[in-house]
Design a protein around this motif. Structure first.
Motif, mmCIF file in Angstrom:
data_model
loop_
_atom_site.group_PDB
_atom_site.id
_atom_site.type_symbol
_atom_site.label_atom_id
_atom_site.label_comp_id
_atom_site.label_asym_id
_atom_site.label_seq_id
_atom_site.Cartn_x
_atom_site.Cartn_y
_atom_site.Cartn_z
ATOM 1 N N SER A 82 40.209 36.379 30.922
ATOM 2 C CA SER A 82 40.256 35.719 32.400
ATOM 3 C C SER A 82 39.927 34.654 32.096
ATOM 4 O O SER A 82 38.592 34.509 31.571
ATOM 5 N N ALA A 83 40.631 33.742 32.435
ATOM 6 C CA ALA A 83 39.963 32.755 32.406
ATOM 7 C C ALA A 83 39.254 32.362 33.656
ATOM 8 O O ALA A 83 38.088 31.459 33.607
ATOM 9 N N PHE A 84 39.393 32.968 34.822
ATOM 10 C CA PHE A 84 38.345 33.141 35.750
ATOM 11 C C PHE A 84 36.928 33.543 35.458
ATOM 12 O O PHE A 84 35.477 32.909 35.715
ATOM 13 N N VAL A 85 36.999 34.441 34.609
ATOM 14 C CA VAL A 85 35.433 35.123 33.924
ATOM 15 C C VAL A 85 34.966 34.048 33.130
ATOM 16 O O VAL A 85 33.645 33.842 33.469
ATOM 17 N N SER A 86 35.363 33.276 31.982
ATOM 18 C CA SER A 86 34.859 31.956 31.670
ATOM 19 C C SER A 86 34.588 31.068 32.434
ATOM 20 O O SER A 86 33.027 30.661 32.318
ATOM 21 N N ALA A 87 35.141 30.097 33.408
ATOM 22 C CA ALA A 87 34.558 29.824 34.615
ATOM 23 C C ALA A 87 32.474 30.071 35.169
ATOM 24 O O ALA A 87 32.169 29.575 35.253
ATOM 25 N N LEU A 88 33.119 31.483 35.808
ATOM 26 C CA LEU A 88 32.411 32.058 36.389
ATOM 27 C C LEU A 88 30.790 32.083 35.490
ATOM 28 O O LEU A 88 29.723 31.737 35.965
ATOM 29 N N LEU A 89 30.869 32.606 34.680
ATOM 30 C CA LEU A 89 29.901 32.544 32.954
ATOM 31 C C LEU A 89 29.438 31.199 33.423
ATOM 32 O O LEU A 89 27.958 30.770 33.593
ATOM 33 N N VAL A 90 30.239 30.384 32.625
ATOM 34 C CA VAL A 90 29.779 28.805 32.476
ATOM 35 C C VAL A 90 28.687 28.266 33.715
ATOM 36 O O VAL A 90 27.985 28.037 33.520
ATOM 37 N N GLY A 91 28.852 29.000 35.153
ATOM 38 C CA GLY A 91 29.120 28.494 36.152
ATOM 39 C C GLY A 91 26.860 29.030 36.448
ATOM 40 O O GLY A 91 26.346 28.318 36.592
ATOM 41 N N ALA A 92 27.380 30.246 36.320
ATOM 42 C CA ALA A 92 25.599 31.017 35.796
ATOM 43 C C ALA A 92 25.037 30.630 35.085
ATOM 44 O O ALA A 92 23.229 30.909 35.741
ATOM 45 N N PHE A 93 25.143 30.712 34.085
ATOM 46 C CA PHE A 93 24.370 29.904 32.763
ATOM 47 C C PHE A 93 24.276 28.684 33.409
ATOM 48 O O PHE A 93 22.807 28.534 33.048
ATOM 49 N N ASP A 94 24.652 27.768 33.760
ATOM 50 C CA ASP A 94 23.992 26.400 33.887
ATOM 51 C C ASP A 94 23.718 26.884 34.946
ATOM 52 O O ASP A 94 21.974 26.210 34.891
ATOM 53 N N ALA A 95 23.997 27.041 36.252
ATOM 54 C CA ALA A 95 22.669 27.180 37.221
ATOM 55 C C ALA A 95 21.086 28.077 36.620
ATOM 56 O O ALA A 95 20.290 27.866 37.205
ATOM 57 N N ALA A 96 21.283 29.115 35.970
ATOM 58 C CA ALA A 96 20.094 30.434 35.642
ATOM 59 C C ALA A 96 19.369 29.462 35.018
ATOM 60 O O ALA A 96 17.865 29.689 35.428
ATOM 61 N N THR A 97 19.881 28.803 34.178
ATOM 62 C CA THR A 97 19.109 27.488 33.055
ATOM 63 C C THR A 97 17.893 26.386 34.482
ATOM 64 O O THR A 97 17.217 26.312 34.266
ATOM 65 N N ARG A 98 18.921 26.247 35.038
ATOM 66 C CA ARG A 98 17.938 25.054 36.386
ATOM 67 C C ARG A 98 17.467 25.411 36.885
ATOM 68 O O ARG A 98 15.798 24.847 37.415
ATOM 69 N N PHE A 99 17.263 27.104 37.068
ATOM 70 C CA PHE A 99 15.979 27.256 37.807
ATOM 71 C C PHE A 99 14.846 28.358 37.265
ATOM 72 O O PHE A 99 14.010 28.567 37.880
ATOM 73 N N GLY A 100 15.495 28.359 35.450
ATOM 74 C CA GLY A 100 14.601 29.200 34.991
ATOM 75 C C GLY A 100 14.577 30.624 35.144
ATOM 76 O O GLY A 100 13.753 31.456 35.297
ATOM 77 N N ALA A 101 15.860 31.031 35.978
ATOM 78 C CA ALA A 101 16.338 32.619 35.538
ATOM 79 C C ALA A 101 17.029 33.361 34.031
ATOM 80 O O ALA A 101 17.180 32.376 33.920
ATOM 81 N N HIS A 102 16.586 34.480 34.788
ATOM 82 C CA HIS A 102 17.024 35.627 33.612
ATOM 83 C C HIS A 102 18.887 35.682 34.066
ATOM 84 O O HIS A 102 18.110 36.674 35.228
ATOM 85 N N LEU A 103 19.239 35.455 33.731
ATOM 86 C CA LEU A 103 20.581 36.087 33.990
ATOM 87 C C LEU A 103 21.433 37.680 32.945
ATOM 88 O O LEU A 103 21.435 37.630 31.484
ATOM 89 N N MET A 104 21.229 38.597 33.653
ATOM 90 C CA MET A 104 21.621 40.149 33.507
ATOM 91 C C MET A 104 23.107 39.888 33.330
ATOM 92 O O MET A 104 23.649 39.765 34.579
ATOM 93 N N ILE A 105 23.643 39.914 32.629
ATOM 94 C CA ILE A 105 25.255 40.275 32.878
ATOM 95 C C ILE A 105 26.114 41.733 32.428
ATOM 96 O O ILE A 105 25.593 42.250 30.882
ATOM 97 N N GLN A 106 27.277 41.860 33.123
ATOM 98 C CA GLN A 106 27.631 43.368 33.098
ATOM 99 C C GLN A 106 29.317 43.418 33.645
ATOM 100 O O GLN A 106 29.274 43.417 33.870
ATOM 101 N N ARG A 107 29.675 43.870 32.367
ATOM 102 C CA ARG A 107 31.082 44.258 32.404
ATOM 103 C C ARG A 107 30.980 45.538 33.460
ATOM 104 O O ARG A 107 30.413 46.868 33.456
ATOM 105 N N VAL A 108 31.999 45.900 33.803
ATOM 106 C CA VAL A 108 32.151 46.767 34.993
ATOM 107 C C VAL A 108 32.965 47.362 34.054
ATOM 108 O O VAL A 108 33.900 47.428 33.302
ATOM 109 N N GLU A 109 32.993 48.940 33.803
ATOM 110 C CA GLU A 109 33.587 49.492 32.838
ATOM 111 C C GLU A 109 34.587 50.630 33.663
ATOM 112 O O GLU A 109 33.960 50.776 35.369
ATOM 113 N N GLU A 110 36.155 50.634 32.843
ATOM 114 C CA GLU A 110 36.871 51.407 33.829
ATOM 115 C C GLU A 110 35.920 52.671 33.879
ATOM 116 O O GLU A 110 35.827 53.416 33.112
ATOM 117 N N GLY A 111 36.965 53.186 35.665
ATOM 118 C CA GLY A 111 36.934 55.030 35.669
ATOM 119 C C GLY A 111 35.454 54.919 36.105
ATOM 120 O O GLY A 111 34.183 56.192 36.578
#
Length: 348
Positions: A82-111
């Motif tokens: 998804s193009a939406f997910v790509s933009a989502l991750l870019v924004g999250a990584f950039d902002a987390a870096t700015r605040f010195g935060a650790h980003l934990m990404i998790q894919r939602v498993e179907e079912g």
């Protein structure tokens, strides 16, 4: 996005060099993307896709924050294509870096139950979670927000949420304005492709479409409204249905850019000139809108900026009880981006 198959590996076996090899860039480029430094859009998209494909979880804050008090933000996503997910991750990584935060990404498993996934994130150390739609909408009002015991922020919800702050655009107003723009070009039969039923935006964007028709004295027709699920493939099927009508639309407005790109694809296959014989509009202003031909007229929803605001918001709620101020909805400005896929209707 890349069509390469997603080869999942265990997190421990994936290194920055693995990501670089997958993305076809240097390890330095991967480091630059992860640490929020300036790189080209193409490089950023390739690296983010590789990170998702390989399930790579870089510890962004390892050098800056080694204590137990480190901020760990959980982020859920679904389809890596998804193009939406790509933009989502870019924004999250950039902002987390700015605040010195650790980003934990998790894919939602179907079912798998969404609540179980969220509890696992909290058990793994997440002390705040960003929930993009439709997950924030599914969780809101169920009591799970309080049970999890960590701050949650909704992202791109179709409406305000009762028990968590959210960052969104006014989908009704945006869809209304885009539909009015198409009517202003001279279109009178405008097809609309709705989104997935589990997304509130399927209702709110459709509502904006209907409001514009009424305001301009146009009759609503069930034949001109087809359901999709926000994927490219669903857009293909929806477009075939609309163009098979005896009196087919002269314009089609899809609820996101992936489905709108599918409309353009079907038009090309049917030898319909876009926009001379069919105008097409989307929603999001995701990368695909600038990569297809003709380029796509769309509603710009600044997902990268919105995700950064969500990161800042969720950090601001740490250690605080939710009150009316913290539960407020932050509406971000949208914009109509007019490109080559729309024009005045002409005879086919």
């Amino acid at each position: 996005m890349s069509s390469r198959p997603s080869t999942r590996r265990s997190t421990s076996s994936v290194t920055m060099h693995t990501v670089a090899e997958r993305a076809g860039v240097s390890p330095m480029s991967v480091s630059n993307v992860i640490n929020g430094r300036r790189v080209s859009l193409r490089t950023r998209e390739a690296v983010m896709q590789a990170i998702v494909d390989l399930n790579y979880k870089p510890n962004i804050a390892a050098r800056a924050l080694a204590s137990a008090s480190s901020i760990r933000i959980g982020l859920l996503y679904n389809s890596p294509e998804s193009a939406f997910v790509s933009a989502l991750l870019v924004g999250a990584f950039d902002a987390a870096t700015r605040f010195g935060a650790h980003l934990m990404i998790q894919r939602v498993e179907e079912g798998r139950a969404l609540g179980d996934t969220l509890r696992d994130m909290v058990d793994s150390g997440a002390n705040a979670i960003i929930l993009p739609a439709p997950y924030c909408e599914a969780v809101s009002g169920t009591g799970l927000v309080e049970k999890l015991g960590v701050p949650l922020v909704g992202l791109c919800s179709g409406s305000a949420l009762s028990d968590m702050p959210s960052v969104r655009v006014d989908d009704v107003a945006a869809a209304r304005e885009m539909t009015s723009y198409l009517i202003g070009l001279g279109h009178r039969r405008i097809g609309f492709v709705r989104g997935a039923h589990n997304h509130i935006i399927s209702r709110t964007r459709f509502e904006g479409y209907c409001i514009a028709l009424r305001e301009h004295g146009l009759e609503y027709s069930d034949d001109l409204v087809v359901d999709g699920d926000l994927t490219f493939d669903s857009g293909l099927a929806a477009t075939e249905s609309l163009l098979d009508l005896a009196d087919s639309p002269t314009a089609i407005f899809a609820s996101n850019d992936d489905m709108a790109a599918a409309v353009v694809s079907v038009a090309h296959r049917r030898d319909l000139r876009v926009p001379d014989q069919l105008s097409v509009a989307g929603f999001d202003d995701s990368p695909i809108s600038r990569k297809i031909w003709p380029t796509l007229t769309t509603v710009r929803q600044p997902i990268v900026d919105m995700t950064a605001i969500a990161v800042e918001t969720v950090i601001g709620t740490l250690g605080k009880a939710y009150d009316d101020a913290l539960l407020s909805t932050k509406c971000v400005d949208y914009a109509l981006i007019i490109r080559g896929s729309t024009g005045a209707p002409r005879l086919r």
